[in-house]
Design an enzyme around this catalytic site. Structure first.
Site, short mmCIF file in Angstrom:
data_model
loop_
_atom_site.label_atom_id
_atom_site.label_comp_id
_atom_site.label_asym_id
_atom_site.label_seq_id
_atom_site.Cartn_x
_atom_site.Cartn_y
_atom_site.Cartn_z
N THR A 121 0.86 -1.18 0.00
CA THR A 121 0.00 0.00 0.00
C THR A 121 0.89 1.23 0.00
OG1 THR A 121 -1.72 -1.18 1.22
CG2 THR A 121 -1.81 1.22 1.25
N LYS A 152 -8.12 -9.76 4.02
CA LYS A 152 -8.47 -9.64 5.44
C LYS A 152 -7.62 -10.61 6.24
CE LYS A 152 -12.84 -10.64 4.94
NZ LYS A 152 -12.99 -10.79 3.49
N PHE A 250 -19.24 -4.48 8.53
CA PHE A 250 -18.46 -3.52 9.31
C PHE A 250 -19.33 -2.60 10.16
CE2 PHE A 250 -15.52 -5.10 6.26
CZ PHE A 250 -14.29 -5.07 6.89
N LEU A 251 -20.54 -3.03 10.48
CA LEU A 251 -21.42 -2.28 11.36
C LEU A 251 -21.62 -3.05 12.67
CD1 LEU A 251 -24.13 -0.70 9.02
CD2 LEU A 251 -22.17 0.41 10.10
N PHE A 252 -20.54 -3.51 13.25
CA PHE A 252 -20.59 -4.20 14.54
C PHE A 252 -19.87 -3.33 15.57
CE2 PHE A 252 -21.22 -7.58 11.50
CZ PHE A 252 -22.17 -8.39 12.11
N GLY A 258 -8.02 -1.95 14.82
CA GLY A 258 -6.57 -1.90 14.94
C GLY A 258 -5.95 -2.55 13.73
N CYS A 261 -3.45 -2.08 8.78
CA CYS A 261 -3.99 -1.39 7.60
C CYS A 261 -4.84 -0.17 7.93
CB CYS A 261 -4.80 -2.37 6.76
SG CYS A 261 -3.81 -3.67 5.99
#
Length: 436
Positions: A121, A152, A250-252, A258, A261
Protein backbone atom coordinates in the site's frame (compact mmCIF):
# COMPACT_ATOMS: atom_id res chain seq x y z
CA UNK A 1 4.89 -17.83 -15.15
CA UNK A 2 8.07 -17.13 -13.20
CA UNK A 3 7.30 -14.73 -10.37
CA UNK A 4 9.50 -13.00 -7.83
CA UNK A 5 7.95 -11.57 -4.67
CA UNK A 6 10.13 -9.22 -2.65
CA UNK A 7 9.08 -9.13 0.99
CA UNK A 8 7.84 -12.11 2.99
CA UNK A 9 5.59 -10.23 5.35
CA UNK A 10 1.86 -10.79 5.50
CA UNK A 11 1.07 -9.62 1.96
CA UNK A 12 4.17 -10.97 0.22
CA UNK A 13 4.03 -14.46 1.72
CA UNK A 14 0.32 -14.92 1.04
CA UNK A 15 0.68 -13.56 -2.51
CA UNK A 16 3.66 -15.72 -3.40
CA UNK A 17 2.17 -18.87 -1.89
CA UNK A 18 -1.19 -18.48 -3.62
CA UNK A 19 0.43 -17.81 -7.01
CA UNK A 20 2.58 -20.92 -6.53
CA UNK A 21 -0.52 -22.92 -5.67
CA UNK A 22 -2.02 -22.02 -9.06
CA UNK A 23 0.98 -23.53 -10.86
CA UNK A 24 3.46 -20.67 -11.15
CA UNK A 25 7.11 -20.88 -10.14
CA UNK A 26 7.57 -18.36 -7.34
CA UNK A 27 10.68 -17.07 -5.59
CA UNK A 28 10.06 -15.20 -2.35
CA UNK A 29 12.88 -12.81 -1.42
CA UNK A 30 13.68 -11.13 1.89
CA UNK A 31 16.78 -9.52 3.41
CA UNK A 32 15.96 -11.08 6.78
CA UNK A 33 18.16 -14.19 6.80
CA UNK A 34 16.56 -15.65 9.92
CA UNK A 35 13.09 -15.39 8.43
CA UNK A 36 14.18 -16.96 5.14
CA UNK A 37 15.95 -19.84 6.89
CA UNK A 38 12.84 -20.42 8.96
CA UNK A 39 10.63 -20.48 5.87
CA UNK A 40 12.94 -23.01 4.27
CA UNK A 41 12.37 -25.17 7.34
CA UNK A 42 8.60 -24.69 7.17
CA UNK A 43 8.44 -22.11 9.99
CA UNK A 44 5.76 -19.53 9.18
CA UNK A 45 6.45 -16.11 10.76
CA UNK A 46 2.77 -15.13 10.99
CA UNK A 47 -0.43 -16.92 11.98
CA UNK A 48 -2.86 -17.17 9.08
CA UNK A 49 -5.25 -20.15 8.83
CA UNK A 50 -4.26 -22.49 6.00
CA UNK A 51 -1.03 -20.71 5.09
CA UNK A 52 1.41 -23.17 6.66
CA UNK A 53 -0.13 -26.09 4.77
CA UNK A 54 -0.02 -24.23 1.45
CA UNK A 55 3.60 -23.18 1.95
CA UNK A 56 4.62 -26.76 2.77
CA UNK A 57 2.72 -28.23 -0.20
CA UNK A 58 4.11 -25.82 -2.78
CA UNK A 59 7.65 -25.89 -1.39
CA UNK A 60 7.66 -29.69 -1.61
CA UNK A 61 6.37 -29.43 -5.19
CA UNK A 62 9.30 -27.15 -6.05
CA UNK A 63 7.10 -24.24 -7.08
CA UNK A 64 7.87 -22.07 -4.04
CA UNK A 65 11.42 -21.22 -2.98
CA UNK A 66 12.90 -18.70 -0.56
CA UNK A 67 16.11 -16.71 -0.84
CA UNK A 68 17.94 -13.60 0.38
CA UNK A 69 19.64 -13.19 -3.02
CA UNK A 70 17.69 -10.44 -4.78
CA UNK A 71 19.74 -10.52 -7.99
CA UNK A 72 19.31 -14.27 -8.41
CA UNK A 73 15.65 -14.15 -7.46
CA UNK A 74 14.54 -11.53 -9.98
CA UNK A 75 16.78 -12.13 -13.00
CA UNK A 76 14.51 -14.67 -14.73
CA UNK A 77 11.15 -13.40 -13.44
CA UNK A 78 8.34 -12.47 -15.79
CA UNK A 79 6.66 -10.51 -12.99
CA UNK A 80 8.37 -8.94 -9.97
CA UNK A 81 6.05 -8.10 -7.06
CA UNK A 82 7.14 -5.48 -4.54
CA UNK A 83 5.56 -6.29 -1.17
CA UNK A 84 7.78 -4.49 1.31
CA UNK A 85 6.59 -2.66 4.40
CA UNK A 86 5.40 0.94 4.20
CA UNK A 87 5.08 1.83 7.89
CA UNK A 88 3.59 5.03 9.21
CA UNK A 89 6.04 7.90 9.55
CA UNK A 90 6.06 10.45 12.37
CA UNK A 91 3.78 12.78 10.40
CA UNK A 92 1.26 10.03 9.54
CA UNK A 93 2.47 9.61 5.97
CA UNK A 94 3.84 6.33 4.61
CA UNK A 95 7.57 5.65 5.00
CA UNK A 96 8.76 4.45 1.58
CA UNK A 97 12.46 4.05 2.35
CA UNK A 98 12.29 0.26 2.02
CA UNK A 99 10.52 0.58 -1.33
CA UNK A 100 13.20 2.88 -2.76
CA UNK A 101 15.95 0.52 -1.57
CA UNK A 102 14.30 -2.43 -3.30
CA UNK A 103 13.84 -0.52 -6.57
CA UNK A 104 17.55 0.33 -6.60
CA UNK A 105 18.44 -3.29 -5.80
CA UNK A 106 16.38 -4.86 -8.60
CA UNK A 107 17.14 -2.31 -11.35
CA UNK A 108 20.40 -3.93 -12.59
CA UNK A 109 18.91 -7.43 -12.65
CA UNK A 110 15.35 -7.40 -14.02
CA UNK A 111 14.67 -8.51 -17.58
CA UNK A 112 13.80 -5.90 -20.18
CA UNK A 113 10.32 -7.37 -20.62
CA UNK A 114 9.64 -7.96 -16.91
CA UNK A 115 6.61 -6.34 -15.28
CA UNK A 116 7.30 -4.73 -11.91
CA UNK A 117 4.19 -4.64 -9.72
CA UNK A 118 3.64 -2.73 -6.48
CA UNK A 119 1.62 -4.85 -4.05
CA UNK A 120 2.42 -2.73 -0.99
CA UNK A 121 0.00 0.00 0.00
CA UNK A 122 1.71 3.15 -1.24
CA UNK A 123 0.76 6.84 -1.62
CA UNK A 124 -0.73 7.98 -4.89
CA UNK A 125 2.10 8.80 -7.28
CA UNK A 126 4.48 6.10 -6.03
CA UNK A 127 4.07 4.05 -9.20
CA UNK A 128 5.12 7.04 -11.27
CA UNK A 129 8.17 7.60 -9.06
CA UNK A 130 9.22 3.96 -9.42
CA UNK A 131 8.76 4.23 -13.19
CA UNK A 132 11.01 7.28 -13.21
CA UNK A 133 13.64 5.68 -10.96
CA UNK A 134 13.85 2.54 -13.10
CA UNK A 135 14.12 4.61 -16.27
CA UNK A 136 17.01 6.56 -14.77
CA UNK A 137 18.72 3.45 -13.39
CA UNK A 138 18.25 1.15 -16.42
CA UNK A 139 18.15 3.62 -19.30
CA UNK A 140 14.86 2.19 -20.55
CA UNK A 141 11.15 2.44 -19.85
CA UNK A 142 10.11 -0.47 -17.64
CA UNK A 143 6.53 -1.62 -17.19
CA UNK A 144 5.42 -0.74 -13.66
CA UNK A 145 1.92 -1.73 -12.55
CA UNK A 146 -0.05 -1.28 -9.35
CA UNK A 147 -2.02 -4.19 -7.90
CA UNK A 148 -3.45 -3.27 -4.48
CA UNK A 149 -4.29 -6.09 -2.09
CA UNK A 150 -7.65 -6.45 -0.34
CA UNK A 151 -6.83 -9.30 2.03
CA UNK A 152 -8.47 -9.64 5.44
CA UNK A 153 -6.18 -11.03 8.10
CA UNK A 154 -7.62 -14.34 9.22
CA UNK A 155 -9.23 -14.95 5.81
CA UNK A 156 -6.38 -13.99 3.48
CA UNK A 157 -6.12 -17.30 1.62
CA UNK A 158 -9.84 -17.32 0.90
CA UNK A 159 -9.75 -13.67 -0.16
CA UNK A 160 -6.86 -14.27 -2.55
CA UNK A 161 -8.28 -17.46 -4.03
CA UNK A 162 -11.81 -16.06 -4.36
CA UNK A 163 -11.45 -12.28 -4.69
CA UNK A 164 -14.38 -9.89 -4.89
CA UNK A 165 -12.41 -8.18 -7.65
CA UNK A 166 -8.86 -7.72 -8.88
CA UNK A 167 -7.71 -4.14 -9.42
CA UNK A 168 -4.66 -3.25 -11.51
CA UNK A 169 -3.21 0.08 -12.52
CA UNK A 170 -1.26 0.05 -15.80
CA UNK A 171 0.05 2.35 -18.50
CA UNK A 172 -0.22 -0.14 -21.35
CA UNK A 173 -3.10 -2.57 -22.03
CA UNK A 174 -0.57 -5.31 -22.79
CA UNK A 175 0.53 -5.22 -19.13
CA UNK A 176 -3.06 -5.62 -18.00
CA UNK A 177 -3.29 -8.69 -20.24
CA UNK A 178 -0.26 -10.24 -18.50
CA UNK A 179 -1.75 -9.68 -15.05
CA UNK A 180 -5.18 -10.88 -16.11
CA UNK A 181 -3.61 -14.12 -17.32
CA UNK A 182 -1.87 -14.47 -13.97
CA UNK A 183 -5.11 -13.96 -12.04
CA UNK A 184 -7.35 -15.99 -14.36
CA UNK A 185 -7.39 -19.13 -12.14
CA UNK A 186 -8.89 -17.02 -9.34
CA UNK A 187 -11.56 -15.29 -11.45
CA UNK A 188 -13.57 -18.28 -12.62
CA UNK A 189 -16.67 -17.19 -10.69
CA UNK A 190 -17.06 -14.18 -13.01
CA UNK A 191 -15.52 -11.76 -10.54
CA UNK A 192 -14.31 -8.58 -12.29
CA UNK A 193 -10.77 -7.79 -13.35
CA UNK A 194 -10.68 -3.99 -13.25
CA UNK A 195 -7.96 -2.12 -15.13
CA UNK A 196 -7.32 1.58 -14.55
CA UNK A 197 -4.49 4.08 -14.27
CA UNK A 198 -1.81 3.45 -11.62
CA UNK A 199 -2.89 6.56 -9.73
CA UNK A 200 -6.50 5.37 -9.59
CA UNK A 201 -5.42 1.91 -8.42
CA UNK A 202 -3.28 3.39 -5.64
CA UNK A 203 -6.19 5.58 -4.58
CA UNK A 204 -8.64 2.67 -4.65
CA UNK A 205 -6.79 0.86 -1.87
CA UNK A 206 -6.80 3.86 0.45
CA UNK A 207 -10.41 4.78 -0.25
CA UNK A 208 -11.59 1.22 0.40
CA UNK A 209 -9.87 0.99 3.77
CA UNK A 210 -10.87 4.50 4.78
CA UNK A 211 -14.53 3.80 4.00
CA UNK A 212 -14.52 0.54 6.00
CA UNK A 213 -12.84 2.32 8.90
CA UNK A 214 -15.48 5.06 8.65
CA UNK A 215 -18.27 2.51 9.02
CA UNK A 216 -16.64 1.13 12.16
CA UNK A 217 -16.13 4.54 13.76
CA UNK A 218 -19.66 5.59 12.83
CA UNK A 219 -21.35 2.58 14.42
CA UNK A 220 -19.18 2.94 17.52
CA UNK A 221 -20.13 6.59 17.91
CA UNK A 222 -23.79 5.68 17.50
CA UNK A 223 -23.37 2.87 20.05
CA UNK A 224 -22.05 5.32 22.62
CA UNK A 225 -25.01 7.60 21.92
CA UNK A 226 -27.44 4.69 22.30
CA UNK A 227 -26.10 4.02 25.79
CA UNK A 228 -26.71 7.63 26.82
CA UNK A 229 -30.25 7.68 25.39
CA UNK A 230 -31.49 4.23 26.40
CA UNK A 231 -31.36 2.66 22.95
CA UNK A 232 -29.89 -0.71 21.96
CA UNK A 233 -27.31 -0.51 19.17
CA UNK A 234 -27.94 -4.14 18.19
CA UNK A 235 -31.57 -3.30 17.46
CA UNK A 236 -30.55 -0.14 15.63
CA UNK A 237 -27.97 -2.08 13.61
CA UNK A 238 -30.63 -4.56 12.53
CA UNK A 239 -32.99 -1.71 11.73
CA UNK A 240 -30.55 -0.04 9.35
CA UNK A 241 -28.67 -3.09 8.04
CA UNK A 242 -31.65 -4.50 6.16
CA UNK A 243 -31.68 -1.34 4.06
CA UNK A 244 -30.02 -2.50 0.81
CA UNK A 245 -28.23 0.84 0.56
CA UNK A 246 -26.49 0.25 3.89
CA UNK A 247 -26.03 -3.46 4.62
CA UNK A 248 -24.46 -5.08 7.71
CA UNK A 249 -20.75 -5.32 6.84
CA UNK A 250 -18.46 -3.52 9.31
CA UNK A 251 -21.42 -2.28 11.36
CA UNK A 252 -20.59 -4.20 14.54
CA UNK A 253 -19.94 -2.01 17.58
CA UNK A 254 -16.87 -2.71 19.65
CA UNK A 255 -13.66 -1.32 21.15
CA UNK A 256 -12.29 0.14 17.93
CA UNK A 257 -10.28 -1.13 14.99
CA UNK A 258 -6.57 -1.90 14.94
CA UNK A 259 -4.12 -3.85 12.80
CA UNK A 260 -1.60 -2.86 10.18
CA UNK A 261 -3.99 -1.39 7.60
CA UNK A 262 -6.91 0.74 8.77
CA UNK A 263 -5.09 3.04 11.24
CA UNK A 264 -2.07 3.49 8.98
CA UNK A 265 -4.05 3.95 5.77
CA UNK A 266 -6.54 6.43 7.25
CA UNK A 267 -3.64 8.53 8.53
CA UNK A 268 -1.73 8.25 5.26
CA UNK A 269 -4.79 9.37 3.27
CA UNK A 270 -5.24 12.21 5.77
CA UNK A 271 -1.64 13.31 5.19
CA UNK A 272 -2.05 13.07 1.40
CA UNK A 273 -5.23 15.14 1.54
CA UNK A 274 -3.62 17.84 3.65
CA UNK A 275 -0.54 17.93 1.40
CA UNK A 276 -2.77 18.63 -1.60
CA UNK A 277 -4.83 21.33 0.07
CA UNK A 278 -7.92 19.21 0.74
CA UNK A 279 -8.97 19.50 4.38
CA UNK A 280 -9.48 15.86 5.55
CA UNK A 281 -12.22 16.68 8.08
CA UNK A 282 -13.98 13.32 7.93
CA UNK A 283 -10.76 11.28 7.88
CA UNK A 284 -9.46 13.05 10.98
CA UNK A 285 -12.76 12.40 12.75
CA UNK A 286 -12.69 8.68 11.87
CA UNK A 287 -9.26 8.34 13.45
CA UNK A 288 -10.16 10.42 16.51
CA UNK A 289 -13.34 8.44 17.17
CA UNK A 290 -11.42 5.20 16.89
CA UNK A 291 -8.69 6.29 19.29
CA UNK A 292 -11.33 7.29 21.84
CA UNK A 293 -13.18 4.02 21.37
CA UNK A 294 -10.14 2.01 22.41
CA UNK A 295 -10.61 3.52 25.86
CA UNK A 296 -14.39 3.04 25.96
CA UNK A 297 -14.24 0.89 29.09
CA UNK A 298 -11.91 3.13 31.10
CA UNK A 299 -14.65 5.23 32.69
CA UNK A 300 -16.87 2.19 33.22
CA UNK A 301 -14.09 0.30 34.99
CA UNK A 302 -13.27 3.29 37.18
CA UNK A 303 -16.94 3.83 38.03
CA UNK A 304 -17.47 0.18 38.82
CA UNK A 305 -14.47 0.08 41.15
CA UNK A 306 -15.22 3.43 42.79
CA UNK A 307 -12.36 5.21 41.06
CA UNK A 308 -9.68 2.91 42.45
CA UNK A 309 -8.24 0.03 40.43
CA UNK A 310 -5.08 -0.33 42.48
CA UNK A 311 -4.66 -3.90 43.65
CA UNK A 312 -7.50 -5.17 41.47
CA UNK A 313 -6.92 -8.18 39.21
CA UNK A 314 -8.41 -7.92 35.73
CA UNK A 315 -8.68 -10.81 33.30
CA UNK A 316 -8.40 -10.11 29.57
CA UNK A 317 -9.79 -12.40 26.89
CA UNK A 318 -8.30 -11.49 23.51
CA UNK A 319 -5.08 -9.65 22.68
CA UNK A 320 -4.94 -9.69 18.86
CA UNK A 321 -6.65 -6.78 17.12
CA UNK A 322 -9.12 -9.26 15.58
CA UNK A 323 -9.72 -13.04 15.65
CA UNK A 324 -7.85 -15.54 13.46
CA UNK A 325 -4.58 -13.61 13.59
CA UNK A 326 -1.67 -13.06 15.96
CA UNK A 327 -1.30 -9.42 14.87
CA UNK A 328 -1.24 -6.97 17.81
CA UNK A 329 -0.40 -3.81 15.87
CA UNK A 330 -2.63 -0.97 17.14
CA UNK A 331 -4.61 -3.59 19.12
CA UNK A 332 -7.22 -2.06 21.48
CA UNK A 333 -6.29 -4.68 24.11
CA UNK A 334 -2.82 -3.19 24.48
CA UNK A 335 -4.27 0.27 25.06
CA UNK A 336 -6.47 -1.13 27.82
CA UNK A 337 -3.67 -3.16 29.41
CA UNK A 338 -1.28 -0.21 29.55
CA UNK A 339 -3.99 1.92 31.14
CA UNK A 340 -4.77 -0.77 33.73
CA UNK A 341 -1.10 -1.05 34.63
CA UNK A 342 -0.87 2.72 35.05
CA UNK A 343 -3.83 2.50 37.45
CA UNK A 344 -2.04 -0.13 39.54
CA UNK A 345 -4.10 -3.13 38.48
CA UNK A 346 -2.78 -6.64 37.90
CA UNK A 347 -3.55 -8.17 34.51
CA UNK A 348 -3.99 -11.82 33.50
CA UNK A 349 -4.49 -12.42 29.76
CA UNK A 350 -5.39 -15.15 27.30
CA UNK A 351 -5.37 -15.25 23.51
CA UNK A 352 -5.31 -18.33 21.25
CA UNK A 353 -2.47 -16.98 19.06
CA UNK A 354 -1.10 -13.57 20.10
CA UNK A 355 0.46 -14.24 23.52
CA UNK A 356 3.99 -14.60 22.17
CA UNK A 357 3.81 -11.26 20.37
CA UNK A 358 2.43 -9.46 23.42
CA UNK A 359 5.06 -11.00 25.66
CA UNK A 360 7.74 -9.69 23.30
CA UNK A 361 6.32 -6.19 23.78
CA UNK A 362 5.24 -6.17 27.44
CA UNK A 363 7.58 -8.74 28.95
CA UNK A 364 6.63 -9.78 32.49
CA UNK A 365 4.34 -6.81 33.17
CA UNK A 366 1.30 -9.10 32.94
CA UNK A 367 0.53 -12.79 33.46
CA UNK A 368 0.02 -14.90 30.33
CA UNK A 369 -2.39 -17.82 30.46
CA UNK A 370 -2.52 -20.80 28.10
CA UNK A 371 -6.15 -21.53 28.97
CA UNK A 372 -9.00 -19.06 28.90
CA UNK A 373 -10.32 -20.20 32.29
CA UNK A 374 -6.90 -19.76 33.86
CA UNK A 375 -7.09 -16.08 32.94
CA UNK A 376 -10.21 -15.54 35.07
CA UNK A 377 -9.21 -17.39 38.24
CA UNK A 378 -9.57 -14.97 41.13
CA UNK A 379 -10.16 -11.89 38.98
CA UNK A 380 -12.23 -8.90 40.04
CA UNK A 381 -13.52 -8.52 36.48
CA UNK A 382 -13.17 -9.97 33.00
CA UNK A 383 -12.80 -7.78 29.90
CA UNK A 384 -13.38 -9.32 26.45
CA UNK A 385 -11.42 -7.50 23.76
CA UNK A 386 -11.27 -9.86 20.76
CA UNK A 387 -14.09 -11.76 19.10
CA UNK A 388 -12.47 -15.21 19.13
CA UNK A 389 -14.94 -18.10 18.81
CA UNK A 390 -13.26 -19.57 21.89
CA UNK A 391 -15.10 -16.96 23.95
CA UNK A 392 -18.58 -17.30 22.46
CA UNK A 393 -19.92 -20.17 24.55
CA UNK A 394 -17.96 -20.59 27.78
CA UNK A 395 -19.19 -22.52 30.82
CA UNK A 396 -20.76 -19.61 32.68
CA UNK A 397 -21.30 -21.67 35.84
CA UNK A 398 -17.59 -22.56 35.95
CA UNK A 399 -16.69 -18.94 35.28
CA UNK A 400 -18.88 -17.83 38.18
CA UNK A 401 -17.03 -20.19 40.52
CA UNK A 402 -13.58 -19.16 39.31
CA UNK A 403 -13.99 -15.38 39.35
CA UNK A 404 -13.60 -13.44 42.57
CA UNK A 405 -16.41 -11.17 41.37
CA UNK A 406 -18.80 -12.10 38.53
CA UNK A 407 -18.28 -8.93 36.50
CA UNK A 408 -17.87 -8.93 32.71
CA UNK A 409 -17.01 -6.01 30.43
CA UNK A 410 -17.82 -7.30 26.94
CA UNK A 411 -16.14 -5.26 24.21
CA UNK A 412 -17.61 -7.42 21.44
CA UNK A 413 -21.23 -7.85 22.60
CA UNK A 414 -20.92 -11.64 22.63
CA UNK A 415 -23.62 -12.29 25.23
CA UNK A 416 -27.20 -11.23 25.93
CA UNK A 417 -27.60 -8.82 28.88
CA UNK A 418 -30.78 -10.46 30.25
CA UNK A 419 -29.23 -13.91 30.27
CA UNK A 420 -26.08 -12.62 31.94
CA UNK A 421 -28.21 -11.08 34.68
CA UNK A 422 -30.03 -14.36 35.24
CA UNK A 423 -26.67 -16.11 35.53
CA UNK A 424 -25.72 -13.74 38.31
CA UNK A 425 -23.28 -11.49 36.45
CA UNK A 426 -22.90 -7.76 36.39
CA UNK A 427 -22.55 -7.22 32.67
CA UNK A 428 -21.33 -4.20 30.72
CA UNK A 429 -21.39 -4.14 26.90
CA UNK A 430 -21.16 -1.65 24.02
CA UNK A 431 -24.18 0.46 23.08
CA UNK A 432 -26.75 -1.56 25.02
CA UNK A 433 -28.64 -0.66 28.20
CA UNK A 434 -27.29 -2.30 31.33
CA UNK A 435 -29.80 -4.69 32.90
CA UNK A 436 -29.98 -3.94 36.63
Amino acid sequence: MKIAVIGTGYVGLVTGTCFADSGNNVTCIDINEKKIEGLKQGEIPIYEPGLAELVEHNAEAGRLVFTTNTAEGVKDADVVYLAVGTPQGDDGSADLSAMWSVVKAIAPHIREDAVVVTKSTVPVGTNAKIFGMLKELTGRECDVASNPEFLKEGAAIEDFMKPDRVVVGVRRPEVADVLQQLYQPFLRTEKPFISMSPESAEMTKYVANALLATKISFINEMANLCEKMGGDINDVRRGIGHDSRIGFAFLFPGVGYGGSCFPKDVRALTAMSADHGCEPTMLRAVDEVNERQKSVFNDKLEEHFGGNLKGKTIGIWGLAFKPRTDDIREAPALVLINWLLEKGATVKAHDPEAIENVEAELGDKITYCDRRMEAIEGVDALVIMTDWKDYHSPDFAEMYQLMKSPVVFDGRNLYEPERMKRRGYKYYSIGRPMVQ
